[in-house]
Design an enzyme around this catalytic site. Structure first.
Site, PDB file in Angstrom:
ATOM      1  N   CYS A 101       0.713  -1.014  -0.212  1.00 51.07           N
ATOM      2  CA  CYS A 101       0.063  -0.047   0.052  1.00 51.07           C
ATOM      3  C   CYS A 101       0.893   1.216   0.021  1.00 51.07           C
ATOM      4  O   CYS A 101       1.874   1.139   0.556  1.00 51.07           O
ATOM      5  CB  CYS A 101      -1.036  -0.093   1.237  1.00 51.07           C
ATOM      6  SG  CYS A 101      -2.229   1.457   1.413  1.00 51.07           S
ATOM      7  N   HIS A 143      -8.978  -3.652  -2.439  1.00 51.54           N
ATOM      8  CA  HIS A 143      -7.998  -2.776  -1.521  1.00 51.54           C
ATOM      9  C   HIS A 143      -8.393  -1.345  -1.366  1.00 51.54           C
ATOM     10  O   HIS A 143      -8.441  -0.879  -0.204  1.00 51.54           O
ATOM     11  CB  HIS A 143      -6.729  -3.013  -2.083  1.00 51.54           C
ATOM     12  CG  HIS A 143      -5.455  -2.365  -1.444  1.00 51.54           C
ATOM     13  ND1 HIS A 143      -4.702  -3.101  -0.678  1.00 51.54           N
ATOM     14  CD2 HIS A 143      -5.330  -1.062  -1.340  1.00 51.54           C
ATOM     15  CE1 HIS A 143      -3.718  -1.934  -0.148  1.00 51.54           C
ATOM     16  NE2 HIS A 143      -3.967  -0.858  -0.518  1.00 51.54           N
ATOM     17  N   GLU A 144      -8.721  -0.932  -2.331  1.00 49.51           N
ATOM     18  CA  GLU A 144      -8.945   0.589  -2.589  1.00 49.51           C
ATOM     19  C   GLU A 144     -10.356   0.771  -2.028  1.00 49.51           C
ATOM     20  O   GLU A 144     -10.447   1.729  -1.380  1.00 49.51           O
ATOM     21  CB  GLU A 144      -9.062   1.178  -4.022  1.00 49.51           C
ATOM     22  CG  GLU A 144      -7.623   0.845  -4.950  1.00 49.51           C
ATOM     23  CD  GLU A 144      -6.472   1.409  -4.077  1.00 49.51           C
ATOM     24  OE1 GLU A 144      -6.513   2.312  -3.342  1.00 49.51           O
ATOM     25  OE2 GLU A 144      -5.328   0.913  -4.341  1.00 49.51           O
ATOM     26  N   HIS A 147     -10.207   1.467   1.743  1.00 46.32           N
ATOM     27  CA  HIS A 147      -9.868   2.800   2.034  1.00 46.32           C
ATOM     28  C   HIS A 147     -11.127   3.687   2.324  1.00 46.32           C
ATOM     29  O   HIS A 147     -11.101   4.595   3.239  1.00 46.32           O
ATOM     30  CB  HIS A 147      -8.909   3.409   1.230  1.00 46.32           C
ATOM     31  CG  HIS A 147      -7.421   2.963   1.066  1.00 46.32           C
ATOM     32  ND1 HIS A 147      -6.714   3.085   2.337  1.00 46.32           N
ATOM     33  CD2 HIS A 147      -6.603   2.200   0.153  1.00 46.32           C
ATOM     34  CE1 HIS A 147      -5.728   2.772   2.347  1.00 46.32           C
ATOM     35  NE2 HIS A 147      -5.429   1.982   0.937  1.00 46.32           N
TER      36      HIS A 147
END
Length: 180
Positions: A101, A143-144, A147
């Site tokens: 990351c 993954h994004e 966030h």
């Protein structure tokens, strides 16, 4: 003129907040945010980025799988800006693979993710789009998306033994290439 924003690092409060939806697709702030995200991702050799990583708690991600120094085996796809994304699981098989990351430099970890997802999102113009992603691009999206939920990939790790230094990760990858 877009400002050059720093990528927020683990510990920054914005990385732990629920991101707010975008409702104005015509504002100069929205356009500037997307340009800042693109340039920061490219400059850092990233394959994706989320607005909170640039200090903006907004529901915007870019998925841009491509071979880079950080991910030399990544498949190539055109970058996709996804605004207010949501997803459904297409393939419930969970696969563990290595992730890093831009907000957690120098660290890699084995992270379990769904193999395939269908994403519904708005594009930069506000039009609703759907896209099915699998394998590495699906991993990047998830993954994004995390966030936007105030999560980082380390929150998904099953055991701390699955966390290693990035230098060790690249040593292992070099060893696998020599063995092949």
């Amino acid at each position: 003129m877009t400002e050059n924003r720093q990528i927020q690092q683990l510990g920054a409060e914005v990385l732990r907040q629920q991101a707010a939806p975008i409702d104005d697709f015509n504002s100069s702030e929205f356009r500037e945010l997307i340009e800042n995200m693109r340039s920061a991702m490219l400059a850092a050799n990233g394959v994706g980025i989320a607005a909170p990583q640039l200090g903006e708690s907004k529901r915007v991600v870019i998925v841009a799988s491509r071979p880079t120094a950080r991910y030399p085996l990544a498949p190539k796809m055109a970058p996709v800006v996804m605004v207010n994304p949501r997803f459904d699981v297409v393939d419930a098989a969970v696969v563990k693979d290595w992730e890093g990351c831009l907000s957690v430099p120098g660290v890699r970890a084995l992270v379990p993710r769904y193999r395939a997802v269908e994403v519904e999102f708005c594009n930069e113009s506000g039009q609703t789009c759907r896209l099915t992603l699998q394998d590495f691009p699906a991993r990047v999206f998830q993954h994004e998306f995390d966030h936007l939920q105030g999560l980082v990939y380390l929150d998904r790790v099953e055991t701390n033994r699955d966390i290693i230094a990035e230098a060790e990760f690249f040593k292992r990858m070099a060893g696998q290439e020599q063995a092949a």
